[in-house]
Enzyme design. Structure first.
Site, mmCIF file in Angstrom:
data_model
loop_
_atom_site.group_PDB
_atom_site.id
_atom_site.type_symbol
_atom_site.label_atom_id
_atom_site.label_comp_id
_atom_site.label_asym_id
_atom_site.label_seq_id
_atom_site.Cartn_x
_atom_site.Cartn_y
_atom_site.Cartn_z
ATOM 1 N N GLY A 172 28.104 18.170 40.400
ATOM 2 C CA GLY A 172 28.724 17.386 39.350
ATOM 3 C C GLY A 172 29.706 18.182 38.504
ATOM 4 N N ALA A 173 30.650 17.458 37.914
ATOM 5 C CA ALA A 173 31.647 18.097 37.064
ATOM 6 C C ALA A 173 31.011 18.777 35.859
ATOM 7 C CB ALA A 173 32.680 17.069 36.603
ATOM 8 N N ASP A 174 29.856 18.247 35.395
ATOM 9 C CA ASP A 174 29.190 18.885 34.264
ATOM 10 C C ASP A 174 28.720 20.281 34.630
ATOM 11 O OD1 ASP A 174 27.378 17.812 36.069
ATOM 12 O OD2 ASP A 174 25.972 17.121 34.548
ATOM 13 N N ASP A 198 21.001 22.791 31.797
ATOM 14 C CA ASP A 198 21.620 21.745 30.981
ATOM 15 C C ASP A 198 20.583 20.661 30.715
ATOM 16 O OD1 ASP A 198 23.169 19.876 29.735
ATOM 17 O OD2 ASP A 198 24.496 19.488 31.436
#
Length: 242
Positions: free
Chosen positions: A91-93, A113
């Site tokens: 994922g971009a996160d 995260d």
């Protein structure tokens, strides 16, 4: 000044980044039923509360409607400044967190995260992403607990006084917060054991809205970085939009 949005499953985290640090941050709850107009109004309202002019697939359209500018989207197509060695795309996160962790220089590193999901992203001494682990998030676990247990009510996210509670609220805070800290500790040990020992012990960076609350209960060195993903978004913007 650069405007950033971290598009999470639970919240949109909005920030105005200036001189390498956030000048303003706000959170907007996500709702898949809402359209671009809803998010444009929410973004504009958040920025108006900051004192800025209304800067107003749905989020990207909302950003463009709010600013009149095309957003720069973080993705594999751009220059990440690091390698991703996983077979599947992440994922971009997690990409944003990895970019920021590399810039901080505390490598090797494991970035945890605490979002809708609790994710762990491991990086080697060069800053390259080696692999990830994904677990249910802290808030998601509390929602499921309250939703499935008719005699339990939701509680505020507050530091627990002790592991053994004598009231239902104390017991739930203990289980949620200390349980999250224990998850971080346990996964950190397991992932560390799979990294190259010749590169030294990894740093544990914890980000997400609950990072400042959970990190102090971890037994071992840990760095709480609530704005790590926003740092990564800003760094990506700098690399790809000079």
């Amino acid at each position: 000044m650069v405007f950033l949005i971290d598009m999470g499953n639970t919240d949109l985290t909005l920030a105005a980044w200036q001189n390498g640090a956030p000048a303003f941050t706000a959170r907007i709850p996500t709702d898949r039923s809402k359209d671009a107009g809803h998010y444009a109004r929410a973004i504009a309202g958040a920025l108006q509360s900051w004192g800025s002019p209304a800067f107003a697939g749905p989020v990207a359209a909302a950003m463009q409607a709010a600013t009149g500018l095309s957003p720069v989207l973080l993705g594999y197509e751009g220059d990440l400044g690091l390698k991703v060695l996983t077979r599947d795309r992440i994922g971009a996160d997690m990409l944003a967190g990895a970019i920021a962790a590399k810039k901080r220089g505390a490598l090797p590193a494991i970035v945890a995260d605490l979002g809708t999901a609790t994710t762990f992203c491991a990086q080697n001494a060069a800053g390259d992403v080696l692999g990830v682990s994904i677990a249910p998030g802290v808030a998601l676990g509390l929602e499921a607990l309250v939703g499935r247990a008719s005699h339990l009510r939701t509680v505020a996210f507050e530091p627990p006084d002790r592991a053994l509670g004598v009231t239902t609220a104390q017991s739930m805070r203990s289980g949620v917060i200390l349980g999250a800290a224990s998850l971080l500790e346990g996964m950190f040990r397991r992932i560390s054991a799979e990294l190259d020992p010749a590169e030294g012990a990894p740093a544990l960076l914890v980000t997400g809205g609950l990072a400042p609350l959970v990190a102090p209960f971890c037994q071992g060195p840990v760095t709480a970085c609530p704005h790590l993903l926003l740092e990564g978004l800003y760094l990506y913007y700098q690399r790809n939009h000079p």
